[in-house]
Write an enzyme that holds these catalytic residues in place. Structure first.
Site, PDB file in Angstrom:
ATOM      1  CG  HIS A 247      38.792  28.303  43.309  1.00  0.00           C
ATOM      2  ND1 HIS A 247      37.688  27.519  43.555  1.00  0.00           N
ATOM      3  CD2 HIS A 247      39.048  28.210  41.985  1.00  0.00           C
ATOM      4  CE1 HIS A 247      37.308  26.955  42.435  1.00  0.00           C
ATOM      5  NE2 HIS A 247      38.100  27.361  41.453  1.00  0.00           N
TER       6      HIS A 247
ATOM      7  CG  ASP B 120      43.556  30.701  35.773  1.00  0.00           C
ATOM      8  OD1 ASP B 120      43.739  29.935  34.827  1.00  0.00           O
ATOM      9  OD2 ASP B 120      42.426  31.027  36.178  1.00  0.00           O
TER      10      ASP B 120
HETATM   11  N1  ACO Z   1      42.972  39.280  45.912  1.00  0.00           N
HETATM   12  C1  ACO Z   1      42.589  39.981  47.007  1.00  0.00           C
HETATM   13  N2  ACO Z   1      41.486  39.711  47.721  1.00  0.00           N
HETATM   14  C2  ACO Z   1      40.721  38.696  47.314  1.00  0.00           C
HETATM   15  C3  ACO Z   1      41.045  37.912  46.197  1.00  0.00           C
HETATM   16  C4  ACO Z   1      42.227  38.241  45.487  1.00  0.00           C
HETATM   17  N3  ACO Z   1      42.595  37.529  44.410  1.00  0.00           N
HETATM   18  N4  ACO Z   1      40.104  36.984  46.018  1.00  0.00           N
HETATM   19  C5  ACO Z   1      39.207  37.154  46.986  1.00  0.00           C
HETATM   20  N5  ACO Z   1      39.573  38.189  47.776  1.00  0.00           N
HETATM   21  C6  ACO Z   1      38.887  38.661  48.997  1.00  0.00           C
HETATM   22  C7  ACO Z   1      37.678  39.514  48.648  1.00  0.00           C
HETATM   23  O1  ACO Z   1      38.029  40.886  48.556  1.00  0.00           O
HETATM   24  C8  ACO Z   1      36.763  39.230  49.808  1.00  0.00           C
HETATM   25  O2  ACO Z   1      37.233  39.975  50.913  1.00  0.00           O
HETATM   26  P1  ACO Z   1      36.226  40.487  52.085  1.00  0.00           P
HETATM   27  O3  ACO Z   1      35.506  39.270  52.583  1.00  0.00           O
HETATM   28  O4  ACO Z   1      37.134  41.096  53.089  1.00  0.00           O
HETATM   29  O5  ACO Z   1      35.291  41.454  51.411  1.00  0.00           O
HETATM   30  C9  ACO Z   1      37.023  37.754  50.111  1.00  0.00           C
HETATM   31  O6  ACO Z   1      38.374  37.504  49.659  1.00  0.00           O
HETATM   32  C10 ACO Z   1      36.092  36.780  49.406  1.00  0.00           C
HETATM   33  O7  ACO Z   1      36.082  37.138  48.023  1.00  0.00           O
HETATM   34  P2  ACO Z   1      34.851  36.889  47.068  1.00  0.00           P
HETATM   35  O8  ACO Z   1      34.990  37.763  45.881  1.00  0.00           O
HETATM   36  O9  ACO Z   1      33.589  36.984  47.866  1.00  0.00           O
HETATM   37  O10 ACO Z   1      35.084  35.383  46.699  1.00  0.00           O
HETATM   38  P3  ACO Z   1      34.423  34.630  45.493  1.00  0.00           P
HETATM   39  O11 ACO Z   1      34.334  33.224  45.886  1.00  0.00           O
HETATM   40  O12 ACO Z   1      33.158  35.319  45.089  1.00  0.00           O
HETATM   41  O13 ACO Z   1      35.461  34.868  44.299  1.00  0.00           O
HETATM   42  C11 ACO Z   1      37.268  34.596  42.818  1.00  0.00           C
HETATM   43  C12 ACO Z   1      36.356  33.912  43.852  1.00  0.00           C
HETATM   44  C13 ACO Z   1      36.408  35.291  41.761  1.00  0.00           C
HETATM   45  C14 ACO Z   1      38.104  33.520  42.126  1.00  0.00           C
HETATM   46  C15 ACO Z   1      38.185  35.606  43.538  1.00  0.00           C
HETATM   47  O14 ACO Z   1      39.003  34.944  44.493  1.00  0.00           O
HETATM   48  C16 ACO Z   1      39.042  36.423  42.578  1.00  0.00           C
HETATM   49  O15 ACO Z   1      38.578  37.434  42.065  1.00  0.00           O
HETATM   50  N6  ACO Z   1      40.329  35.975  42.304  1.00  0.00           N
HETATM   51  C17 ACO Z   1      41.155  36.639  41.345  1.00  0.00           C
HETATM   52  C18 ACO Z   1      40.797  36.216  39.917  1.00  0.00           C
HETATM   53  C19 ACO Z   1      41.229  34.789  39.605  1.00  0.00           C
HETATM   54  O16 ACO Z   1      42.334  34.374  39.887  1.00  0.00           O
HETATM   55  N7  ACO Z   1      40.304  34.033  38.996  1.00  0.00           N
HETATM   56  C20 ACO Z   1      40.536  32.659  38.590  1.00  0.00           C
HETATM   57  C21 ACO Z   1      39.749  31.721  39.446  1.00  0.00           C
HETATM   58  S1  ACO Z   1      40.105  30.047  39.045  1.00  0.00           S
HETATM   59  C22 ACO Z   1      39.281  29.797  37.585  1.00  0.00           C
HETATM   60  O17 ACO Z   1      38.272  30.361  37.279  1.00  0.00           O
HETATM   61  C23 ACO Z   1      39.870  28.875  36.728  1.00  0.00           C
END
Ligand code: ACO
Length: 429
Positions: A306, A363
């Site tokens: 998140h 979720d």
């Molecule tokens: N699985 C694996 N790696 C992940 C995940 C994941 N679910 N989420 C983040 N990371 C990693 C990224 O690869 C990144 O790694 P790095 O720093 O080594 O490159 C790091 O964690 C940070 O990730 P970002 O994408 O920069 O984080 P951001 O805050 O932009 O994204 C998000 C948040 C979009 C929710 C992300 O965690 C994600 O894609 N999760 C999966 C989708 C999901 O569950 N979405 C629902 C969110 S809750 C909602 O909207 C109600």
């Protein structure tokens, strides 16, 4: 004492005020930066940018706190209903009994959808995603319910708000019935908001739906947990589109589109699809974990991570408990819940997820609750959208009532070609 931050540009020092929020959060006010220095800031994804001041929702991602108008979401989930929580978000205070009764009557009075809208529903292709249908129909509401000039602006807003809260729920159920090719079920005056929704979804002339108060309560909790989440992607979309002074329906329709995305509200559907794949794979989650950790693979563990929560999402904790309760109630067992619990256990011990502060988000378990209620997969994000409506509405209202209101118009840093001449087509290589 007024606090400030100093920034030095080309040897010259500029002072930027620091504003402190009611929970002690400090932000640097850069609103005069360009005027004073000629420079703007670059912040991809707005990860460090507070786009507004808001008194609606407080969340602390490090400590796993979420409060609506100051009240912890756990307390609301335990004691409130979705309608009461919606009132709280939109009006700022919990209603008195009289106010709540009046609000419920208004929601009931506006619950029926204009008959002419049926033609629209019926002409969408059967395979159309309900989120696409919902955003189109919400936008179309302005055509069916135009502004009435005799009403004051406040009356117009109140009526649009009530209409949205009430009709979106009816339209969601309608789109499901039409998708199934079943007879429409109309909202009933004697049922509460959540009970009405379940009845419109599942009642049929051949099998009358028996309302189970435990499921009604679970649905209330589900919607309360989704009711607001400060400046998330879809709320930011509502505020941005609303800042151009479009009508409320158009702004909410934009929010629905943003929510549809798999990185946002669409994640609840994506989680169940992922858990089903793991289950079909004999429960072997190792390849999924490995893919999620592989930087060259775009795959992510859905329902994990998140932007704000760097600890356990408080909503996920409540949702996880609710899975067992709802499954017990419907006397069912869902193998996907076992997969989810094991996946969480494995991921939370894995150094990659620990180092990246990746925990289950709302979720991760919500899809299992919805499945147990009989909600089909392609309606999951619609269920989220109904829940998020009070949040979108209250944020829109706050934004248009803000005396410092400004149209949202971010800057950019241009990286394209410098000025060059137009080349006639016959002279191009
Ligand atoms: N699985 C694996 N790696 C992940 C995940 C994941 N679910 N989420 C983040 N990371 C990693 C990224 O690869 C990144 O790694 P790095 O720093 O080594 O490159 C790091 O964690 C940070 O990730 P970002 O994408 O920069 O984080 P951001 O805050 O932009 O994204 C998000 C948040 C979009 C929710 C992300 O965690 C994600 O894609 N999760 C999966 C989708 C999901 O569950 N979405 C629902 C969110 S809750 C909602 O909207 C109600």
């Amino acid at each position: 004492m007024k606090q400030s931050a100093k920034i030095i540009i080309d040897g010259k020092t500029f002072e930027l005020p620091i504003i402190t929020g009611s929970e002690g959060e400090r932000v640097i006010d850069i609103s005069r930066l360009r005027k004073d220095t000629g420079l703007v800031t670059l912040d991809p994804g707005f990860a460090n940018t507070a786009s507004c001041q808001s008194s609606i929702t407080f969340m602390d991602g490090e400590r796993g706190i979420l409060r609506y108008r100051g009240i912890p979401v756990g307390q609301l989930a335990e004691h409130s209903t979705f309608v009461e929580t919606a009132y709280l978000l939109i009006n700022g205070e919990l209603p008195t009994q009289k106010q709540l009764n009046r609000f419920s009557v208004m929601l009931n009075d506006h619950s029926v959808v204009h008959e002419d809208m049926r033609a629209f529903f019926e002409n969408f292709p059967r395979w159309a995603h309900p989120m696409g249908i919902l955003s189109s129909m919400v936008n179309a509401l302005r055509a069916f319910y135009p502004e009435i000039l005799e009403r004051t602006e406040e009356e117009e807003i109140n009526i649009s708000v009530t209409r949205l809260l009430s009709k979106v729920r009816t339209m969601a159920a309608m789109s499901y019935k039409i998708f199934r090719g079943h007879k429409l079920v109309y909202p009933r005056h004697d049922l509460t908001y959540a009970a009405n929704f379940l009845n419109m979804m599942f009642d049929s002339p051949v099998r009358p739906y028996v309302i189970d108060e435990h499921l009604v309560q679970a649905l209330n909790v589900f919607w309360i947990l989704h009711a607001d989440h400060e400046q998330n992607c879809s709320t930011a979309a509502v505020r941005l589109v609303g800042s151009a002074k479009v009508n409320l329906y158009a702004a909410i329709s934009a929010g629905i589109c943003a929510l549809w995305g798999s990185l946002h509200g669409g994640a609840n559907q994506a989680v169940v699809e992922m858990l089903s794949q793991i289950h079909a794979n004999g429960g072997d989650m190792a390849p999924f974990i490995a893919r999620a950790k592989d930087k060259n693979d775009p795959f992510r563990l859905m329902g994990f991570g998140h932007r704000v929560y760097k600890s356990y999402d408080p909503r996920a904790r409540i949702m996880k408990k609710m899975c067992d309760r709802v499954l017990d109630r419907v006397k069912g067992h869902d193998p996907l819940l076992d997969v989810a619990k094991r996946l969480e256990e494995v991921a939370l011990k894995d150094p990659y997820f620990i180092d990246h502060h990746l925990y289950p988000n709302v979720d991760f378990y919500s899809g299992i609750v919805l499945r147990a209620m009989g909600i089909p997969l392609n309606m999951f994000t619609v269920m989220f959208a109904i829940g998020r409506l009070p949040g979108w509405i209250s944020q829109w209202k706050e934004s248009i009532e803000d005396p410092n209101w400004k149209i949202h118009r971010p800057r950019q840093i241009y990286t394209g070609p410098n000025e060059r001449d137009y080349v006639p087509i016959q002279e191009r290589d």
